[in-house]
Scaffold this motif. Structure first.
Motif, short mmCIF file in Angstrom:
data_model
loop_
_atom_site.label_atom_id
_atom_site.label_comp_id
_atom_site.label_asym_id
_atom_site.label_seq_id
_atom_site.Cartn_x
_atom_site.Cartn_y
_atom_site.Cartn_z
N ALA A 27 3.93 -11.52 -18.51
CA ALA A 27 4.82 -10.68 -18.34
C ALA A 27 6.33 -11.37 -17.62
O ALA A 27 6.11 -12.17 -16.89
N ALA A 28 7.40 -10.79 -18.13
CA ALA A 28 8.43 -11.51 -17.71
C ALA A 28 9.54 -10.50 -17.61
O ALA A 28 9.58 -9.43 -17.82
N ALA A 29 10.82 -10.94 -17.11
CA ALA A 29 11.89 -10.04 -16.79
C ALA A 29 12.27 -9.38 -18.03
O ALA A 29 12.76 -8.36 -18.14
N GLU A 30 12.10 -10.12 -19.30
CA GLU A 30 12.69 -9.57 -20.45
C GLU A 30 11.76 -8.42 -20.92
O GLU A 30 12.25 -7.37 -21.72
N ASP A 31 10.53 -8.15 -20.16
CA ASP A 31 9.77 -7.07 -20.54
C ASP A 31 10.34 -5.65 -19.77
O ASP A 31 10.51 -4.71 -20.21
N VAL A 32 10.88 -6.11 -18.74
CA VAL A 32 11.67 -4.93 -17.70
C VAL A 32 12.89 -4.52 -18.61
O VAL A 32 13.23 -3.43 -18.51
N SER A 33 13.77 -5.50 -19.15
CA SER A 33 14.96 -5.43 -19.76
C SER A 33 14.72 -4.51 -21.09
O SER A 33 15.38 -3.64 -21.19
N LYS A 34 13.44 -4.60 -21.69
CA LYS A 34 13.37 -3.99 -22.94
C LYS A 34 13.17 -2.41 -22.40
O LYS A 34 13.50 -1.43 -23.23
N LEU A 35 12.48 -2.26 -21.15
CA LEU A 35 12.40 -0.80 -20.71
C LEU A 35 13.65 -0.08 -20.33
O LEU A 35 13.99 1.02 -20.82
N GLN A 36 14.67 -1.13 -19.72
CA GLN A 36 15.82 -0.42 -19.18
C GLN A 36 16.60 -0.18 -20.57
O GLN A 36 17.29 0.64 -20.69
N ALA A 37 16.56 -1.22 -21.91
CA ALA A 37 17.15 -0.86 -22.87
C ALA A 37 16.44 0.43 -23.63
O ALA A 37 17.37 0.98 -24.54
N ALA A 38 15.44 0.92 -23.31
CA ALA A 38 14.83 1.91 -24.01
C ALA A 38 15.25 3.29 -23.24
O ALA A 38 14.75 4.49 -23.56
N ALA A 46 13.88 3.44 -11.26
CA ALA A 46 12.93 3.98 -10.21
C ALA A 46 11.60 4.19 -11.09
O ALA A 46 10.57 4.06 -10.44
N ASP A 47 11.81 4.74 -12.37
CA ASP A 47 10.70 5.00 -13.03
C ASP A 47 9.97 3.61 -13.56
O ASP A 47 8.68 3.60 -13.80
N ILE A 48 10.65 2.42 -13.59
CA ILE A 48 10.15 1.17 -14.02
C ILE A 48 9.12 0.82 -12.82
O ILE A 48 7.94 0.37 -12.85
N VAL A 49 9.58 0.92 -11.53
CA VAL A 49 8.78 0.73 -10.29
C VAL A 49 7.74 1.65 -10.34
O VAL A 49 6.49 1.09 -9.92
N ARG A 50 7.79 2.90 -10.64
CA ARG A 50 6.69 3.87 -10.76
C ARG A 50 5.73 3.28 -11.81
O ARG A 50 4.40 3.44 -11.36
#
Length: 161
Positions: free
Chosen positions: A115-126, A131-135
């Protein structure tokens, strides 16, 4: 709180008055906190983008990916309309908006080191809010903990049997 009220103990097969139940009773405060954590991540008052049924389906999916069918079945009981998401091999076409979420969950649950920062970026892009990413991360992290503790207790139970 008794053994049947604690998911970790009941799904590990710990029964009252067993040798293992006596051992774990010395750590009742930790197990009680784990049960409180489960309630917090699976049935919180503020659900954000992830209603309780979706959280249950994600929990069943993670348990299934970990090979714990008993725990998956437990969570499936609350998955409702999202039940199809609990099966990692099933396409979730009717839930296309959750593709990024499920990809993230599958990766973080099974390939944590990757898991990397880009995985979080993909969620944000979607369109997933921070706050939901944290959840979502809280949910997956708790499930990883719960699955490991249950597996350990099952092993201990076999040794005391």
């Amino acid at each position: 709180m008794n053994i049947s009220d604690m998911t970790i103990l009941s799904k590990a097969g710990v029964v009252p008055d067993s040798a293992l139940s006596k051992v774990v009773s010395t750590r009742g405060n930790i197990l009680g906190m784990a049960q409180t954590a489960e309630e917090s991540v699976l049935r919180p008052k503020e659900t954000g983008a992830f209603p309780h049924e979706l959280r249950a389906a994600i929990a069943a999916r993670v348990a299934r990916l970990a090979g714990d069918e008993m725990l998956a079945t437990y969570y499936m009981a609350d998955a409702g309309q999202y039940a199809a998401l609990a099966e990692p091999k099933e396409p979730a076409e009717q839930y296309e908006e959750l593709t990024a979420v499920l990809s993230f969950v599958d990766k973080v649950a099974n390939q944590t080191r990757e898991a990397a920062a880009e995985d979080v970026s993909k969620l944000q892009a979607a369109g997933v809010a921070d706050a939901d990413i944290v959840r979502l991360c809280e949910l997956v992290a708790f499930l990883a903990f719960q699955i490991r503790v249950i597996a350990g207790l099952r092993l201990m139970q076999r040794e005391t049997a």
